[in-house]
Design a protein around this motif. Sequence first.
Motif, mmCIF file in Angstrom:
data_model
loop_
_atom_site.group_PDB
_atom_site.id
_atom_site.type_symbol
_atom_site.label_atom_id
_atom_site.label_comp_id
_atom_site.label_asym_id
_atom_site.label_seq_id
_atom_site.Cartn_x
_atom_site.Cartn_y
_atom_site.Cartn_z
ATOM 1 N N SER A 175 0.840 -1.192 0.000
ATOM 2 C CA SER A 175 0.000 0.000 0.000
ATOM 3 C C SER A 175 0.874 1.240 0.000
ATOM 4 O O SER A 175 2.077 1.181 0.296
ATOM 5 C CB SER A 175 -0.923 -0.003 1.219
ATOM 6 N N LEU A 176 0.268 2.371 -0.323
ATOM 7 C CA LEU A 176 0.996 3.636 -0.395
ATOM 8 C C LEU A 176 0.179 4.715 0.307
ATOM 9 O O LEU A 176 -0.944 5.029 -0.113
ATOM 10 C CB LEU A 176 1.241 4.034 -1.850
ATOM 11 N N LYS A 177 0.747 5.284 1.368
ATOM 12 C CA LYS A 177 0.099 6.377 2.088
ATOM 13 C C LYS A 177 0.652 7.699 1.584
ATOM 14 O O LYS A 177 1.873 7.886 1.501
ATOM 15 C CB LYS A 177 0.353 6.234 3.591
ATOM 16 N N ILE A 178 -0.243 8.619 1.242
ATOM 17 C CA ILE A 178 0.135 9.941 0.747
ATOM 18 C C ILE A 178 -0.469 10.959 1.696
ATOM 19 O O ILE A 178 -1.700 11.013 1.869
ATOM 20 C CB ILE A 178 -0.387 10.165 -0.682
ATOM 21 N N ALA A 179 0.373 11.783 2.337
ATOM 22 C CA ALA A 179 -0.148 12.682 3.364
ATOM 23 C C ALA A 179 0.559 14.029 3.361
ATOM 24 O O ALA A 179 1.756 14.126 3.047
ATOM 25 C CB ALA A 179 -0.003 12.029 4.741
ATOM 26 N N SER A 180 -0.191 15.064 3.698
ATOM 27 C CA SER A 180 0.354 16.410 3.867
ATOM 28 C C SER A 180 -0.439 17.127 4.957
ATOM 29 O O SER A 180 -1.629 17.423 4.787
ATOM 30 C CB SER A 180 0.279 17.208 2.564
ATOM 31 N N LYS A 181 0.216 17.423 6.092
ATOM 32 C CA LYS A 181 -0.441 18.195 7.146
ATOM 33 C C LYS A 181 -0.651 19.629 6.698
ATOM 34 O O LYS A 181 -1.662 20.255 7.034
ATOM 35 C CB LYS A 181 0.406 18.152 8.415
ATOM 36 N N LEU A 182 0.302 20.160 5.935
ATOM 37 C CA LEU A 182 0.221 21.543 5.496
ATOM 38 C C LEU A 182 -1.007 21.795 4.631
ATOM 39 O O LEU A 182 -1.714 22.799 4.791
ATOM 40 C CB LEU A 182 1.497 21.919 4.729
ATOM 41 N N HIS A 183 -1.281 20.867 3.703
ATOM 42 C CA HIS A 183 -2.419 21.032 2.799
ATOM 43 C C HIS A 183 -3.621 20.188 3.210
ATOM 44 O O HIS A 183 -4.632 20.148 2.508
ATOM 45 C CB HIS A 183 -1.994 20.704 1.362
ATOM 46 N N GLY A 184 -3.501 19.506 4.333
ATOM 47 C CA GLY A 184 -4.644 18.847 4.937
ATOM 48 C C GLY A 184 -5.218 17.670 4.177
ATOM 49 O O GLY A 184 -6.438 17.543 4.055
ATOM 50 N N PHE A 185 -4.381 16.781 3.659
ATOM 51 C CA PHE A 185 -4.930 15.575 3.029
ATOM 52 C C PHE A 185 -4.137 14.348 3.468
ATOM 53 O O PHE A 185 -2.947 14.426 3.805
ATOM 54 C CB PHE A 185 -4.944 15.683 1.499
ATOM 55 N N GLU A 186 -4.825 13.227 3.487
ATOM 56 C CA GLU A 186 -4.209 11.933 3.772
ATOM 57 C C GLU A 186 -5.027 10.852 3.080
ATOM 58 O O GLU A 186 -6.234 10.751 3.291
ATOM 59 C CB GLU A 186 -4.146 11.664 5.267
ATOM 60 N N LEU A 187 -4.369 10.067 2.266
ATOM 61 C CA LEU A 187 -5.061 8.983 1.558
ATOM 62 C C LEU A 187 -4.122 7.803 1.396
ATOM 63 O O LEU A 187 -2.897 7.955 1.442
ATOM 64 C CB LEU A 187 -5.567 9.461 0.199
ATOM 65 N N THR A 188 -4.708 6.638 1.222
ATOM 66 C CA THR A 188 -3.917 5.416 1.054
ATOM 67 C C THR A 188 -4.423 4.632 -0.148
ATOM 68 O O THR A 188 -5.639 4.422 -0.292
ATOM 69 C CB THR A 188 -3.996 4.528 2.314
ATOM 70 N N ALA A 238 -7.317 0.685 -7.891
ATOM 71 C CA ALA A 238 -6.827 0.530 -6.528
ATOM 72 C C ALA A 238 -7.955 0.853 -5.564
ATOM 73 O O ALA A 238 -8.913 1.555 -5.907
ATOM 74 C CB ALA A 238 -5.634 1.448 -6.275
ATOM 75 N N ASP A 239 -7.824 0.341 -4.344
ATOM 76 C CA ASP A 239 -8.705 0.756 -3.267
ATOM 77 C C ASP A 239 -8.153 2.062 -2.709
ATOM 78 O O ASP A 239 -6.938 2.184 -2.484
ATOM 79 C CB ASP A 239 -8.761 -0.301 -2.167
ATOM 80 N N VAL A 240 -9.022 3.032 -2.492
ATOM 81 C CA VAL A 240 -8.598 4.338 -1.990
ATOM 82 C C VAL A 240 -9.263 4.595 -0.645
ATOM 83 O O VAL A 240 -10.486 4.621 -0.539
ATOM 84 C CB VAL A 240 -8.966 5.461 -2.980
ATOM 85 N N THR A 241 -8.433 4.773 0.403
ATOM 86 C CA THR A 241 -8.936 5.053 1.742
ATOM 87 C C THR A 241 -8.630 6.501 2.103
ATOM 88 O O THR A 241 -7.478 6.936 2.051
ATOM 89 C CB THR A 241 -8.298 4.116 2.778
ATOM 90 N N SER A 242 -9.667 7.244 2.455
ATOM 91 C CA SER A 242 -9.501 8.643 2.827
ATOM 92 C C SER A 242 -10.621 9.026 3.783
ATOM 93 O O SER A 242 -11.787 8.667 3.551
ATOM 94 C CB SER A 242 -9.552 9.546 1.594
ATOM 95 N N GLY A 243 -10.273 9.709 4.868
ATOM 96 C CA GLY A 243 -11.276 10.129 5.840
ATOM 97 C C GLY A 243 -12.008 8.980 6.482
ATOM 98 O O GLY A 243 -13.193 9.106 6.839
ATOM 99 N N GLY A 244 -11.353 7.837 6.624
ATOM 100 C CA GLY A 244 -11.963 6.680 7.260
ATOM 101 C C GLY A 244 -12.875 5.868 6.362
ATOM 102 O O GLY A 244 -13.480 4.891 6.794
ATOM 103 N N THR A 245 -12.974 6.241 5.085
ATOM 104 C CA THR A 245 -13.829 5.529 4.130
ATOM 105 C C THR A 245 -12.981 4.943 3.016
ATOM 106 O O THR A 245 -12.071 5.597 2.497
ATOM 107 C CB THR A 245 -14.874 6.474 3.520
ATOM 108 N N THR A 246 -13.300 3.721 2.645
ATOM 109 C CA THR A 246 -12.566 3.053 1.561
ATOM 110 C C THR A 246 -13.469 2.862 0.355
ATOM 111 O O THR A 246 -14.570 2.308 0.475
ATOM 112 C CB THR A 246 -12.026 1.686 2.006
ATOM 113 N N ARG A 247 -13.000 3.330 -0.772
ATOM 114 C CA ARG A 247 -13.674 3.077 -2.043
ATOM 115 C C ARG A 247 -12.871 2.015 -2.789
ATOM 116 O O ARG A 247 -11.665 2.170 -2.985
ATOM 117 C CB ARG A 247 -13.757 4.359 -2.879
#
Length: 510
Positions: free
Chosen positions: A99-112, A127-136
Motif C-alpha cells: 500500500s501507499l500512504k500519501i499525506a500532507s499536514k500543510l495542505h490537509g490531506f491523507e489517503l492510502t 486501486a482501493d482508496v482510503t480517505s477520511g476513514g472511508t474506503t472506495r
Amino acid sequence: MAAHRHRPLALAAAVAVALGAGAFAVTSASAAEAPLKDYELTWGIKQSYRSYVTGMAAGTFTPSGGATQADGNGAFTFTDGSGTYDSGTHAVRLGFAGSLKIASKLHGFELTLSDVRFDSAAAEITADVTSGGTTREDVPLADVTVTRTMTEMETRLTKEAATVLGSAGYEGAAGDPLTVTQKPAATQTPTATPTETASGSATPEPTSSTSTSASASASPSSSASSSSSASPSSSDPASGSASPSASASGTGAPARGEIADGTLGWGVKQSFRTYVVDGAAQGKITVSGGATQAAGNGAFTFTDATGTYDTDADTLSASFEGAVNFKGHEANGSYGLDLTLSGLGVELDGGSGELTADVDSLGKTSDDVVLADLSTDTAGLTAQGDVITLDGVTAKLTKAGAEAFGGFYAEGAELDPVGLSVALSDDAELPDGNGGSGSGSGSGSGSDGSGTSSGTTGGAGTTGSTTGGVSGALASTGSEVPAGALGAAAAVTLAAGAGVVVAMRRRQNA
C-alpha cells in the motif's frame, strides 16, 4: 463500513493436484485460465504530482506491506502480484500486495492506495482508496495503452484519479509509464526465462525437466506449423551477411543518375509473420502488386525500383512496387487485424537513413510513414556490374512505426534486416535474376523460386501454436502473449493443450 473480503485468485484444490500429476480439468472447450504469480508493478502515478506532494505540500509518501519507492522521490513498486492468463480472451489480470500512504499536514490531506490491480482486458489500473476513514474499492486510476512487453506502457489519468489526487486538472493528463514484469524465481520449475529470438524480440522460453514437447510449445515465439522455424530461412534477409556491405567498385554507369530497376528484400519481423499465420491471430499474409513472399512464411521482395543515386555523395533514394497485407483475428467476417504496407521507400545518406511505407490499418491510411531508421556498417555506396547491393541493413522501429503497428512493438525494437539491390543501367543484371543478393538476403522469392506474386500464406485452417495475444489494446493489433506473462504452471498447462480450473472471486461488499 461494511466488512470487505479480498478477492484473491482461487485455484481449486484439484487443480493443484492436477498440476503435479500433469492432468488438467477443462472448464470449457473455448477458454481456460492459467495462474500467474511473482509479478511486480512499477508506476509513479505522475512525476509532477510527486513533486507537488514532497515540495509545495511538504508531504510524504509512505509505502508499506512490500511496496517500495525508488530513490529521489521516484516511482512506486508493488510486489507479490498474482492473477490469471485467460487463453480464451488472452486477458492478463493481476493483483498486487502493498500500500501507499500519501499525506500532507500543510495542505490537509491523507489517503492510502492499496490492492493495486492491472487488467489488460479493461486496459486500466485500479486501486482501493482510503480517505477520511472511508474506503472506495476498485477506483479506476488510469487507462493503459497495453503493449506486448508490458514495459513502459503509456497511462492516462482518469476523472476518478483527478478526484483522488485533488485537482480536476489531472483528468486526461498523461501519467507516468507503467511496467509489469515477472520477478525471477530461482525455485520455480520450469523457469520462464526471457531469451532473444532470431528476430530480436524477447520471449519466455521454459527450461525444465518437463517433456520436450511441453517445453517447446510453451514458448510464445514457437510455431506448431512445420513450415515456420525459429531460425531465419535462407530467403530471409536475416540470413544474409553478418554486416552490411556495398559491392566492390567497378562500374560503367555514371557516378550519379536515375535507378533503372531494383528490388527490396525485407521480412518486416519474423515473429510478427509467425504470429499472424501460426499464432493467435490465425490469419493470413497476402502479397500483391508485384511483391512476392518466400516459401515457409518467409520474407518479402518488393520490385521495380525507381529513384536516384549518387555514389560520390553516397546517397540513394529508391521506391519499390508491391504491397503486403496482414490479416487476422477474424470474427463474423470482420478482422481485428488488417494492416497493409505498400509504396515502400529507402533513403540512405552516408550509411544511415530511413525506411518508409504507406500504411493502411483497419481502413485508415497514412502515406509515407517512417517505419524504421536504417544503418549500415559502411558509409560508402559502390557498384559492381552497374549494381549497388546492400545486405543486412539494420532496421529499428521508429515512434511513428510503433504507432503504425498499434503498439505491437515498442519504439527502437529491431526489425528484420533489409537487403536491397538497385541497377544503375538498363542492361545491368540484378543478382539471382530478380534482385536478391548472392547470399539470398536481398531476395524475398526464396532459393527455390517458390515465391509468387499475389500469393497468400496461412488461412483459417492453419495450425496454431500456444502463442496468444493480450486483450484490450492488443487484440486489435495482433499481439503475442506479453513476454514473461505465463508463469511456470501456466506455461505447462497451455503447452499440454488443456484447460485449468481457475475460479476468480471478485471482492464484494458483505
